[in-house]
Scaffold this active site. Structure first.
Site, mmCIF file in Angstrom:
data_model
loop_
_atom_site.group_PDB
_atom_site.id
_atom_site.type_symbol
_atom_site.label_atom_id
_atom_site.label_comp_id
_atom_site.label_asym_id
_atom_site.label_seq_id
_atom_site.Cartn_x
_atom_site.Cartn_y
_atom_site.Cartn_z
ATOM 1 N N SER A 1 -12.204 72.404 7.880
ATOM 2 C CA SER A 1 -12.990 72.191 9.092
ATOM 3 C C SER A 1 -14.226 73.107 9.055
ATOM 4 O O SER A 1 -14.985 73.059 8.098
ATOM 5 C CB SER A 1 -12.118 72.424 10.335
ATOM 6 O OG SER A 1 -12.770 71.943 11.491
ATOM 7 N N GLU A 38 -14.854 64.498 5.098
ATOM 8 C CA GLU A 38 -13.955 64.127 6.187
ATOM 9 C C GLU A 38 -14.580 64.610 7.484
ATOM 10 O O GLU A 38 -15.510 65.417 7.463
ATOM 11 C CB GLU A 38 -12.576 64.767 5.988
ATOM 12 C CG GLU A 38 -12.561 66.289 5.934
ATOM 13 C CD GLU A 38 -12.559 66.974 7.290
ATOM 14 O OE1 GLU A 38 -12.096 66.372 8.281
ATOM 15 O OE2 GLU A 38 -13.025 68.116 7.379
ATOM 16 N N HIS A 67 -8.418 66.381 9.058
ATOM 17 C CA HIS A 67 -7.707 66.986 10.176
ATOM 18 C C HIS A 67 -6.385 66.243 10.383
ATOM 19 O O HIS A 67 -6.232 65.423 11.286
ATOM 20 C CB HIS A 67 -8.569 66.924 11.437
ATOM 21 C CG HIS A 67 -9.754 67.840 11.405
ATOM 22 N ND1 HIS A 67 -10.798 67.692 10.505
ATOM 23 C CD2 HIS A 67 -10.066 68.931 12.168
ATOM 24 C CE1 HIS A 67 -11.687 68.639 10.719
ATOM 25 N NE2 HIS A 67 -11.268 69.405 11.713
#
Length: 346
Positions: free
Chosen positions: A140, A246, A316
């Site tokens: 992230s 992502e 995630h």
């Protein structure tokens, strides 16, 4: 008075003398691998991005590290708060610099992502980091940190769990195989248990954008964060790379804008291969019409005519695989697999 020829000769000599000596850059340095983890090793718990407001969450991370057979050590500023950040930029960077200097610390594990890693990149001591190679892992917002360290030092870093991720069996197994055992693993989507009695796979499906195999160093992470460091000193050289992306919770038009940024910045033109992972909560805006996420990704990637696939179990998710940043891998865009060509640790 000097004539034109004399002036040009003097000017050329002056420019030559003023030309700086070439120095070794991160790109010219050899790949650097960190030592593998061993039972009882000390793991530095850092908070390089968003603050942790609930004490119980920190205790959960400590229990997870102990459950791995490792010993947690809290960074001096791990409990600090500055608005939504875990303390000042310089203090968060200082914790990372300190743990890389401490010989007894074997790895650095962030509590969470959120936002803030890009702010600390100018304050990291990359020479200290290179002189003391260690495992640093996260995903992230931690994308900015692991990419910057790889770009500036050539140290293999790891896209993988943060402290507050699930640490279920498959996640823990991936972490152990790559970072403890030093295996050169092949990463592919799991077969979901719910599909055991079906004629076809429903979950974790791979879609091939362009078939084929490709080799290159693996680079990637969160699309929003990666896009934000394009054009800086902190993005690794993308020439011949395998890029994986992502994201989460973004409107599709925003994802299109982010991928367009990578396109017009020339990032896509350099790639050997491409992987798009998962994007939970990525939905159309409430408007009259929208492209689908598949249309956005295919539209940007298919014209490149490089091996590429969509739907990798990266992002995630409940279980997060451990991926080596900067290591040579081979992808198969039909099988939907990433094969490490060597160990990521020594």
């Amino acid at each position: 008075m000097l004539n034109r020829r004399q002036f040009l000769q003097i000017a050329a000599t002056t420019c030559a003398l003023a030309t700086p000596l070439k120095i070794a850059t991160a790109k010219s340095r050899p790949l650097l691998k960190p030592p593998r983890l061993k039972p009882g090793a000390i793991v530095g718990i850092i908070s390089p991005a968003s603050a942790t407001f609930v004490r119980e969450e920190l205790n959960i991370v400590l229990d997870a590290v102990r459950g791995l057979g490792l010993v947690p050590k809290l960074a001096p500023h791990v409990g600090d708060r500055y608005g939504y950040l875990a303390g000042s930029d310089k203090d968060r960077a200082a914790d990372i610099n300190q743990f890389f200097q401490e010989a007894q610390v074997s790895a650095l594990l962030p509590i969470r992502g959120g936002w803030g890693c890009s702010r600390i990149l100018p304050y990291l001591d990359y020479e200290i980091i290179r002189q003391n190679p260690k495992i640093i892992i996260g995903f992230s917002d931690i994308t900015a940190l692991i990419l910057a360290i790889n770009a500036r030092t050539q140290l293999v870093t790891f896209h993988g769990p943060n402290g507050l991720t699930s640490w279920r069996t498959s996640q823990t197994e991936s972490f152990r195989r790559v970072l403890f055992a030093g295996e050169a693993v092949t990463i592919a989507n799991p077969k979901d248990g719910d599909d055991g009695d079906r004629l076809m796979q429903v979950k974790n499906r791979i879609q091939t954008i362009t078939p084929g195999k490709a080799q290159g160093k693996l680079i990637g992470g969160n699309l929003s964060v990666l896009s934000g460091i394009v054009g800086s000193l902190y993005l690794p050289d993308m020439a011949g790379a395998i890029l994986f992306l992502e994201d989460t919770g973004e409107n599709i038009y925003r994802l299109d804008r982010l991928m367009t940024h990578l396109k017009i910045a020339g990032v896509f033109d350099k790639l050997a291969g491409f992987i798009f992972g998962q994007c939970p909560g990525c939905t159309p805006d409430a408007d009259y019409g929208s492209l689908t996420l598949e249309e956005v990704v295919w539209g940007h990637i298919q014209p490149l005519k490089i091996p590429a696939y969509y739907g990798a179990a990266i992002g995630h998710l409940e279980n997060i695989v451990t991926l080596p940043i900067g290591l040579e891998v081979e992808i198969d865009a039909v099988a939907g697999s990433i094969k490490m060509l060597e160990s990521a640790v020594i």
